[in-house]
Design a protein around this motif. Structure first.
Motif, PDB file in Angstrom:
ATOM      1  N   PHE A 609       0.833  -1.212   0.000  1.00 52.55           N
ATOM      2  CA  PHE A 609       0.000   0.000   0.000  1.00 52.55           C
ATOM      3  C   PHE A 609       0.875   1.273   0.000  1.00 52.55           C
ATOM      4  CE2 PHE A 609      -3.453  -2.810   1.008  1.00 52.55           C
ATOM      5  CZ  PHE A 609      -4.582  -2.156   0.563  1.00 52.55           C
ATOM      6  N   HIS A 610       2.180   1.068  -0.183  1.00 50.37           N
ATOM      7  CA  HIS A 610       3.134   2.190  -0.287  1.00 50.37           C
ATOM      8  C   HIS A 610       3.100   3.093   0.951  1.00 50.37           C
ATOM      9  CE1 HIS A 610       3.614   0.804  -4.322  1.00 50.37           C
ATOM     10  NE2 HIS A 610       2.329   0.989  -4.552  1.00 50.37           N
ATOM     11  N   LEU A 611       2.945   2.482   2.102  1.00 52.40           N
ATOM     12  CA  LEU A 611       2.974   3.292   3.323  1.00 52.40           C
ATOM     13  C   LEU A 611       4.425   3.595   3.688  1.00 52.40           C
ATOM     14  CD1 LEU A 611       0.335   1.467   5.551  1.00 52.40           C
ATOM     15  CD2 LEU A 611       0.049   3.554   4.228  1.00 52.40           C
ATOM     16  N   PRO A 612       4.726   4.808   4.093  1.00 51.50           N
ATOM     17  CA  PRO A 612       6.098   5.115   4.471  1.00 51.50           C
ATOM     18  C   PRO A 612       6.425   4.559   5.860  1.00 51.50           C
ATOM     19  CG  PRO A 612       4.700   7.025   4.769  1.00 51.50           C
ATOM     20  CD  PRO A 612       3.825   5.966   4.186  1.00 51.50           C
ATOM     21  N   GLU A 613       7.699   4.195   6.052  1.00 51.15           N
ATOM     22  CA  GLU A 613       8.118   3.766   7.387  1.00 51.15           C
ATOM     23  C   GLU A 613       8.613   4.990   8.162  1.00 51.15           C
ATOM     24  OE1 GLU A 613      11.270   0.896   7.516  1.00 51.15           O
ATOM     25  OE2 GLU A 613      11.294   0.885   9.719  1.00 51.15           O
ATOM     26  N   HIS A 614       8.187   5.122   9.405  1.00 44.08           N
ATOM     27  CA  HIS A 614       8.619   6.256  10.228  1.00 44.08           C
ATOM     28  C   HIS A 614       9.486   5.760  11.371  1.00 44.08           C
ATOM     29  CE1 HIS A 614       5.847   9.809   9.162  1.00 44.08           C
ATOM     30  NE2 HIS A 614       5.889   8.985   8.143  1.00 44.08           N
ATOM     31  N   GLU A 615      10.378   6.623  11.791  1.00 44.07           N
ATOM     32  CA  GLU A 615      11.161   6.311  12.984  1.00 44.07           C
ATOM     33  C   GLU A 615      10.284   6.540  14.213  1.00 44.07           C
ATOM     34  OE1 GLU A 615      14.227   5.110  13.313  1.00 44.07           O
ATOM     35  OE2 GLU A 615      14.257   4.947  11.120  1.00 44.07           O
ATOM     36  N   LEU A 616      10.530   5.720  15.219  1.00 37.14           N
ATOM     37  CA  LEU A 616       9.746   5.875  16.462  1.00 37.14           C
ATOM     38  C   LEU A 616       9.815   7.301  16.998  1.00 37.14           C
ATOM     39  CD1 LEU A 616      10.338   2.869  18.874  1.00 37.14           C
ATOM     40  CD2 LEU A 616       8.194   3.823  18.073  1.00 37.14           C
ATOM     41  N   THR A 617      11.024   7.873  16.915  1.00 33.57           N
ATOM     42  CA  THR A 617      11.209   9.197  17.513  1.00 33.57           C
ATOM     43  C   THR A 617      10.410  10.273  16.778  1.00 33.57           C
ATOM     44  OG1 THR A 617      13.212   9.217  16.203  1.00 33.57           O
ATOM     45  CG2 THR A 617      13.468   8.829  18.563  1.00 33.57           C
ATOM     46  N   ASP A 618      10.016   9.992  15.499  1.00 33.66           N
ATOM     47  CA  ASP A 618       9.210  10.972  14.775  1.00 33.66           C
ATOM     48  C   ASP A 618       7.743  10.918  15.210  1.00 33.66           C
ATOM     49  OD1 ASP A 618      11.466  11.463  13.400  1.00 33.66           O
ATOM     50  OD2 ASP A 618      10.921  10.233  11.654  1.00 33.66           O
ATOM     51  N   LEU A 619       7.380   9.823  15.874  1.00 35.88           N
ATOM     52  CA  LEU A 619       5.954   9.597  16.156  1.00 35.88           C
ATOM     53  C   LEU A 619       5.531  10.049  17.545  1.00 35.88           C
ATOM     54  CD1 LEU A 619       5.796   6.069  14.558  1.00 35.88           C
ATOM     55  CD2 LEU A 619       4.677   8.128  13.694  1.00 35.88           C
ATOM     56  N   ILE A 620       6.410   9.879  18.487  1.00 42.06           N
ATOM     57  CA  ILE A 620       6.042  10.299  19.849  1.00 42.06           C
ATOM     58  C   ILE A 620       7.200  11.079  20.455  1.00 42.06           C
ATOM     59  CG2 ILE A 620       4.330   8.608  20.613  1.00 42.06           C
ATOM     60  CD1 ILE A 620       6.640   6.944  21.685  1.00 42.06           C
ATOM     61  N   ALA A 621       6.811  12.024  21.266  1.00 45.91           N
ATOM     62  CA  ALA A 621       7.838  12.803  21.959  1.00 45.91           C
ATOM     63  C   ALA A 621       8.529  11.878  22.946  1.00 45.91           C
ATOM     64  CB  ALA A 621       7.173  13.954  22.695  1.00 45.91           C
ATOM     65  N   PRO A 622       9.860  12.045  23.108  1.00 47.85           N
ATOM     66  CA  PRO A 622      10.516  11.184  24.090  1.00 47.85           C
ATOM     67  C   PRO A 622       9.891  11.371  25.470  1.00 47.85           C
ATOM     68  CG  PRO A 622      11.998  12.932  23.296  1.00 47.85           C
ATOM     69  CD  PRO A 622      10.726  13.030  22.510  1.00 47.85           C
ATOM     70  N   ALA A 623       9.794  10.282  26.181  1.00 41.98           N
ATOM     71  CA  ALA A 623       9.170  10.346  27.508  1.00 41.98           C
ATOM     72  C   ALA A 623       9.968  11.287  28.400  1.00 41.98           C
ATOM     73  CB  ALA A 623       9.136   8.952  28.122  1.00 41.98           C
ATOM     74  N   ALA A 624       9.256  12.128  29.115  1.00 44.34           N
ATOM     75  CA  ALA A 624       9.940  13.054  30.020  1.00 44.34           C
ATOM     76  C   ALA A 624      10.683  12.247  31.068  1.00 44.34           C
ATOM     77  CB  ALA A 624       8.913  13.949  30.687  1.00 44.34           C
ATOM     78  N   PRO A 625      11.943  12.640  31.357  1.00 41.80           N
ATOM     79  CA  PRO A 625      12.667  11.863  32.372  1.00 41.80           C
ATOM     80  C   PRO A 625      11.928  11.908  33.698  1.00 41.80           C
ATOM     81  CG  PRO A 625      13.814  13.917  31.850  1.00 41.80           C
ATOM     82  CD  PRO A 625      12.676  13.802  30.896  1.00 41.80           C
ATOM     83  N   ILE A 626      11.928  10.789  34.359  1.00 42.60           N
ATOM     84  CA  ILE A 626      11.198  10.737  35.635  1.00 42.60           C
ATOM     85  C   ILE A 626      12.023  11.443  36.696  1.00 42.60           C
ATOM     86  CG2 ILE A 626      10.279   9.188  37.400  1.00 42.60           C
ATOM     87  CD1 ILE A 626       9.918   7.144  35.138  1.00 42.60           C
ATOM     88  N   ALA A 627      11.447  12.495  37.235  1.00 40.89           N
ATOM     89  CA  ALA A 627      12.181  13.245  38.257  1.00 40.89           C
ATOM     90  C   ALA A 627      12.272  12.406  39.516  1.00 40.89           C
ATOM     91  CB  ALA A 627      11.454  14.541  38.563  1.00 40.89           C
TER      92      ALA A 627
END
Ligand code: SF4
Length: 948
Positions: A609-627
């Protein structure tokens, strides 16, 4: 002939149709529910306070409504069969076939075979090939099924039954005969929503309706402008779950910021197996406030398309357990669950029931760990009698909940239940009668409890009611053989009910969940703003299918049945995916790099279906470091409760726990937190040890010296032992009700071990047994301990020996160090007069070459030991005094540090881990030498807790 119109319609247009009171048919109940919800929201948004419900029906509801009207009008006289009724008929047919057991197909039971036959019949009926089953059958299994299908059809015709699989065809015939004219559920125009690919029998009915002059409008959801349509690879399947939850949360939050309330779906191919893990991830990410253990999960921001099987819900499984209990013994663990169930009896009685479970039920001597209701009441009475006899009198808060007596009384007094326990229990009855018995049993036990039920629990009570009613209707279906007075045993009726409850899934309570969790097959008729599709690997998408084993492959291929060939499955997956991409602006497919089975490959459909592959980092913001949470530097000034002003029993056990872990000793001995015992069949190691211990005590009271022992012939020794063992075992066969066969076995084993042990004692030089089972008090630092020593001997050259019996392995190395693993004998050493103690020993009372002495002695050959260990016991005693006093002071001061001596040994099976919150992940996989190994210690001198 009327017209058929095809068009793309937006949700807005469909809602306009519903506003105009048009009838809309959807493929599934879930899609109908979604349309109804959207309609209701529109009415609310328009400021209305009341409105007529939308005329939306799922296909199965609609056809059932058409049939009911025909039945009421007298145009249809066949009885529509429910699924349990159909299965009962298939079971009858298959059971009567002597060749059913010779099938190549392997199934667990006739009931499983009946389900398979029903599905094959439904498949053939839907594709209109029922008449071709026999001509196309080639294998033995296919021929058997062809025979059953003919018997089933003939029986249904003779008895005027209508199986669900024939409903569409029956309605088509009625349409052709004109019986559906002016039907209230059949207006001149019918709107079909996303039913572009009706099944063959649905198409037959639709064709018949157009012949009747009804105009059909097929509406497909309008195409959406794609925003993000892509796929991505995650390191693991667990990461896919995390990604899905976070991606959905980000999507919903961003839509909320724009003032939109979108719809979203999470598609999971194997929803049943991943349900628990998914629920945990969704809870943590979308609604952390629901992590509380007592949170009501009736209304969550997500909803699963199907629930857990009804039989697995605690509210329903307790009714099944109660019913099984009336038939015979129930495992102790299940009885414990019933006593603690929040769905039986009164909440106020639950604490006392928990104490009863812990103190009485789990510590009862049982040959088999199971009890009848009558046995449980006997056990409660016997525990009560023992308490009354105890001196000084003991009190306990243990009590059976009142529903147990109420149930027992009901079983004895209520006519409907009385027979169940009495002579008439085997008399067969109708299903309806047995289902009323189940209701009466639940009622007598106070089900579903006295607290207010959550919405989900309430729905479960309704589901159980529906299941009982549905099984009761089996009476309406006389067997195909014609037996109209068929009756069954209670066990059979209960088994049928259980199967039905295992097969029926809990229906989700209607909610406005933001995220729906579905399988790929449930996408039909649904449109969402965002969809995330998990595990899109080549193995899952398209899903592997296989032809039905009871139908010929040729027939399945020619009729284009689903699963007949891989091409059909591929075509269906392509169609589903094309529709999904056409109607959904945000679609993300994910797959893992690998799982426990090895490397995974993405589905070829993603690239086709010619779907593009995305990097994980493009899809979700990195999880905020747990303080990190700053440690509270607060001094806990609260004083510990004072220790009871009395002698502490089991002093060495106290020191053993304190040496292992301060928190463990505190939790067990000061908080009284202990895990309930799990019963095993027969005597447990401690009880076996106590038996040997008591017999040896009685023997040495009589015999006293080695010379006296030697004076007896082996036959005489055996005679004495037999008498003593019999005395000890008397109560086992009477009080515990154990079979003579088991008691004989215990008798023979005990005799064999003790005969061998006395032979071993004769290998020593002279000795005199001074004291046996002697109780001593000992002041150790701030604690006054009460200990009981197995045996004290006087040695011929002067001095004494302390002996402790063990039936398991024991080694003096466990006495070493600041935190000795086994401080019991070092503690005894403190009681000896200075310079008098010449041997401190374990007597390993075991059969054969394992019988041995082990420990420390001041000179070689006082005791014959395999590993000679000589020590200056006077010096060692002073060292032990320091070590043990230190431990006693720590315990007294409440030093409850979470500080296990050896994590992998002490924490591995520690019941206090729930309290101390020790990270279980830090444990190595296994360790067999833990503190909690039962080494068969024969002491029995620790009687639990700090009771004086
Ligand atoms: S689990 Fe380990 S740390 Fe926790 S109480 Fe038990 S022994 Fe101590």
């Amino acid at each position: 002939m009327a017209e058929v119109h095809l068009r793309d319609s937006s949700l807005h247009e469909i809602l306009n149709l519903l506003d105009a009171r048009e009838l809309v048919i959807t493929p599934s109940a879930r899609s109908a529910q979604a349309l109804r919800r959207a309609f209701d929201e529109r009415q609310r948004a328009a400021g209305l306070r009341a409105w007529e419900p939308a005329r939306v029906l799922a296909w199965p509801q609609w056809t059932a409504a058409l049939l009911s009207e025909l039945v009421v009008a007298g145009a249809e006289d066949r009885l529509p069969l429910s699924r349990p009724q159909e299965l009962a008929l298939w079971t009858e047919v298959i059971s009567a076939d002597e060749e059913a057991s010779n099938l190549a197909l392997s199934t667990d039971s006739i009931a499983d075979l009946a389900e398979l036959a029903q599905s094959a019949f439904a498949l053939a009926a839907d594709h209109g090939v029922l008449d071709q089953i026999r001509p196309s059958a080639t294998s033995r299994d296919e021929r058997s099924f062809a025979r059953w299908a003919e018997l089933f059809r003939r029986g249904c015709t003779r008895r005027a039954y209508l199986p669900a699989a024939l409903l569409n065809r029956a309605l088509a015939e009625h349409a052709q005969a004109g019986a559906l004219k002016n039907h209230p559920q059949l207006p001149g125009t019918l709107h079909l929503f996303d039913l572009a690919n009706p099944s063959p029998s649905q198409q037959l009915l639709l064709d018949a309706l157009t012949q009747l002059g009804i105009t059909l409008h097929h509406h497909n959801p309008t195409a959406a402008e794609p925003q993000l349509q892509a796929w991505t690879v995650c390191p693991s399947e667990r990461d896919e779950l995390d990604l899905a939850a976070r991606w959905l949360r980000d999507f919903l939050e961003s839509a909320a910021r724009d003032g939109r309330s979108p719809t979203a779906a999470l598609i999971v191919p194997s929803l049943d197996t991943e349900r628990v893990a998914l629920e945990a991830v969704l809870r943590s990410t979308l609604a952390p406030e629901l992590n509380a253990i007592a949170a009501d999960l009736s209304s969550t921001p997500w909803s699963f398309s199907t629930g857990a099987p009804l039989a697995s819900l605690p509210l329903i499984s307790c009714v099944l357990d109660l019913a099984r209990w009336t038939l015979g013994a129930l495992p102790v663990a299940s009885i414990g669950s019933l006593l603690l169930s929040p769905y039986l009896g009164l909440t106020a009685e639950r604490d006392a029931a928990a104490v009863f479970d812990f103190e009485v039920l789990r510590s009862a001597q049982l040959l088999e760990p199971e009890l009848t209701l009558h046995n449980l009441l006997e056990l409660a009475r016997s525990a009560e009698r023992k308490l009354q006899k105890h001196t000084p009198p003991r009190t306990t808060h243990a009590a059976l909940p009142s529903w147990v007596n109420a149930l027992h009384d009901a079983l004895r007094r209520e006519p409907q239940l009385f027979d169940l326990l009495q002579h008439d229990r085997l008399r067969p009855r109708t299903y309806a009668e047995w289902m009323e018995v189940v209701r009466a049993i639940a009622h007598a036990a106070g089900w579903p409890g006295d607290r207010v039920l959550t919405a989900t629990e309430f729905a479960a009570t309704r589901a159980l009611d529906a299941a009982l009613d549905s099984i009761a209707t089996l009476d309406a279906v006389a067997a195909i053989s014609g037996d109209r007075t068929k009756r069954v045993s209670f066990a059979t009726a209960l088994h049928t009910l259980e199967r039905q409850l295992r097969r029926t899934q809990q229906q989700p309570v209607a909610s406005n969940a933001l995220v729906e969790v579905l399988t790929p097959n449930e996408l039909e008729g649904r449109a969402f703003d965002a969809v995330i599709f998990l595990h899109a690997t080549d193995a899952n998408w398209p899903a592997a299918t296989r032809p039905h084993p009871l139908l010929s492959r040729t027939l399945q291929r020619e009729a284009a049945m689903p699963g007949a060939t891989p091409d059909f499955a591929l075509a269906k997956a392509r169609a589903t995916m094309a529709a999904l991409l056409a109607h959904t602006p945000h679609v993300l497919f994910t797959c893992a790099k690998e799982n426990a089975d090895g490397h995974l490959r993405p589905s070829p459909l993603l690239t086709s279906f010619h779907l593009p592959e995305h990097e994980l980092t493009d899809l979700i913001a990195p999880a905020a470091p747990i303080a990190p949470i700053p440690l509270l530097d607060t001094i806990d000034a609260m004083e510990l409760p004072a220790l009871p002003d009395a002698t502490l029993r089991g002093g060495s056990h106290l020191l053993k726990l304190q040496a292992a872990c301060g928190f463990l000793a505190f939790a067990e001995l000061r908080l009284g937190a202990a895990a309930p015992e799990t019963r095993e069949a027969g005597l447990d190691p401690r009880e076996r040890g106590n038996l040997m211990h008591h017999v040896l005590e009685a023997f040495w009271r009589e015999v006293q010296t080695r010379d006296a022992l030697e004076a007896f012939s082996p036959a005489e020794r055996t005679g004495i032992l037999e008498t003593l063992i019999d005395d000890e075992l008397k109560h086992l066969s009477t009080e515990s009700g154990w079979s003579e066969a088991y008691v004989d076995l215990v008798r023979a084993r005990t005799l064999r071990v003790l005969e061998a042990w006395l032979e071993h004692e004769l290998k020593r030089g002279p000795f005199t047994v001074l004291e046996i089972e002697t109780q001593r008090e000992l002041q150790l630092g701030p604690l006054k301990l009460n200990v009981r020593m197995d045996r004290i001997e006087a040695l011929p050259e002067g001095g004494i020996a302390y002996v402790d019996y063990k039936t398991g392995k024991a080694d003096a190395k466990a006495w070493d160090g600041d935190r000795p693993d086994e401080p019991q004998l070092p503690l005894y050493a403190l009681l000896a007069e200075p310079g008098k103690l010449r041997a401190l020993l374990y007597a390993n009372v075991r059969a054969g070459k394992d019988a041995a002495w082990s420990g420390l002695q001041t000179e070689e050959d006082i005791f014959p030991m395999k590993r000679k260990r000589v020590a200056d016991l006077a010096t060692r005693t002073e060292e032990w005094r320091d070590v043990l006093t230190h431990l006693a002071e720590d315990f007294h001061a409440g030093r409850a540090h979470v500080d296990p001596k050896a994590v992998n040994i002490n924490c591995a099976r520690c019941a206090q881990r729930l309290l101390c919150r020790r990270d279980a992940a830090a444990l190595r996989a296994s360790d067999d030498n833990g503190l909690f190994d039962n080494d068969g210690d024969m002491d029995g001198d620790f009687e639990g807790g700090m009771n004086a």
